[in-house]
Design an enzyme around this catalytic site. Structure first.
Site: not given
Ligand code: NAP
Ligand code: GDD
Length: 331
Positions: A126, A128, A154, A158
């Site tokens: 990520t 992050e 987190y 990661k």
């Molecule tokens: P998400 O919607 O939060 O999904 C996370 C998944 O992990 C869910 O299916 C959850 O299952 C599973 N999980 C949590 N704890 C577990 C455990 N103990 N054993 C097995 N499975 C478990 O995340 P996403 O947005 O799809 O992201 C997918 C991956 O990419 C994550 O690793 C995230 O950190 C990474 N990532 C995401 C972004 C983004 O912007 N979306 C960016 C960079 C990296 P449950 O439903 O049962 O909780």
């Molecule tokens: N969640 C959330 N809720 N974020 C908020 C809020 C709120 O009410 N108000 C402001 N924010 C701001 C957070 O402080 C952050 O700066 C930004 O919105 C984005 O927050 P998130 O949507 O929670 O995403 P993230 O950037 O912290 O993390 C996501 O992206 C990462 C990749 O850069 C997640 O998907 C991570 O799992 C992923 O790795």
């Protein structure tokens, strides 16, 4: 013979999109589901009946071994994580076990089943991990050579997952690749993340079901793409002869205020300020102020291109949530 893929995190946003994509390519798709009564199981069974669900947990290596023995996968996509940055400050040790050490468990399960030379491994790294502090690359953005400085439990977990994947590649010759993905969103995004929280609230405000939204820091900037585009990049990484690490990003960064502008305009509201209240509960102990990625390597080597732009993604999310909220009764 059809290829088989095993996906951890099948119930998450990316798990949904990746399963759709791989199914479309003719893969046999296996998904790991955790918990004794996971409420998301019914959704997967109903919407994606082609997914073969296997009960396991990323913190339990023996369960991963059994899943691998059943699925006999050609490709293993490790998407499982506790993925909410704000929440990771509340349960930092759990996040270390799941999001960090869980990656090691998956890699070890592959080795223990003798799959280190046959199973290709994708790790969901990520942006992050960069943390935003060393943002000194104006106009360029973070690429694969940028310095890491994670700013949350987190991000730190990661980073462990990232390096242990590289270490297993170097130590055991595994085809293990890390996708360093910047934020990607869409209609399957969890409601706890800021974009979906906004798109859903805007839909509800539009329909008279809610009168305001409470948010934290509105000044942070993110490089937001569409999740459906990013899972294609994951797959492309595992189709290469050599494993490697790649940034997937759009190369644009926008504030949360800009997201609010577009989302509210989608329902005809030009000034969102009366509808938004700031609540310190949504602020984080340490914030990542800005993320901007540089996907040049993925574009050149994988031929990867994102298709959906920022306004298109906001529109898609708000319209989806209007449909969803219109279909459910007033609550
Ligand atoms: P998400 O919607 O939060 O999904 C996370 C998944 O992990 C869910 O299916 C959850 O299952 C599973 N999980 C949590 N704890 C577990 C455990 N103990 N054993 C097995 N499975 C478990 O995340 P996403 O947005 O799809 O992201 C997918 C991956 O990419 C994550 O690793 C995230 O950190 C990474 N990532 C995401 C972004 C983004 O912007 N979306 C960016 C960079 C990296 P449950 O439903 O049962 O909780
Ligand atoms: N969640 C959330 N809720 N974020 C908020 C809020 C709120 O009410 N108000 C402001 N924010 C701001 C957070 O402080 C952050 O700066 C930004 O919105 C984005 O927050 P998130 O949507 O929670 O995403 P993230 O950037 O912290 O993390 C996501 O992206 C990462 C990749 O850069 C997640 O998907 C991570 O799992 C992923 O790795």
């Amino acid at each position: 013979m059809a290829k088989a893929a095993l996906i951890t995190g099948i119930t998450g946003q990316d798990g949904y999109h990746l399963a759709e994509f791989l199914h479309g390519k003719g893969y046999e798709v296996y998904g790991i589901i955790r918990g004794q009564h996971n409420p998301k199981r019914a959704r997967v069974e109903q919407e994606q009946p082609f997914v073969k669900l296997l009960e396991a947990d990323i913190t339990d290596t023996s369960s991963l071994i059994r899943a691998i023995e059943t699925a006999r996968p050609d490709e293993f996509y490790n998407l499982a994580a506790i993925s909410h940055v704000g929440y990771s400050f509340k349960v930092p040790q759990l996040v270390a076990d799941v999001t960090g050490k869980g990656v090691l468990n998956a890699l070890e399960a592959i080795r223990l089943t003798g799959g280190e030379k046959t199973i290709r491994f994708y790790q969901a790294s990520t942006s992050e991990m960069f943390g935003g502090l060393d943002y000194n690359r104006p106009g360029k953005g973070y690429d694969e050579t940028a310095l890491f400085h994670p700013r949350s439990p987190y991000g730190v977990a990661k980073l462990y997952g990232h390096w242990i994947t590289k270490n297993y590649r170097e130590s055991y010759g595994m085809h293990a690749s890390c996708g360093i993905l910047f934020n990607h969103e869409g209609e399957r995004r969890g409601l706890e993340f800021v974009t979906r929280k906004i798109s859903n609230a805007v839909a509800r405000i539009h329909l008279g079901k809610q009168d305001h939204i409470e948010l934290g820091n509105l000044d942070a900037k993110r490089d937001w793409g569409y999740a459906g585009d990013y899972v294609v990049g994951m797959w492309l990484m595992l189709q290469q002869d050599q494993p490697d690490d790649y940034v997937l990003a759009t190369g644009e960064t926008h504030t949360i205020g800009e997201f609010l502008d577009l989302a509210f305009k989608e329902v005809g509201i030009n000034d969102w300020k009366p509808y938004v209240k700031q609540n310190p509960a949504f602020m984080r102990p340490a914030e990542v102020d800005i993320l901007l990625g540089n996907p040049a390597k993925a574009e050149a080597k994988l031929g990867w291109r994102r298709k959906v732009d920022f306004p298109g993604m906001v529109k898609l999310m708000v319209q989806h949530d209007i449909g969803l909220e219109s279909a459910t009764s007033l609550d």
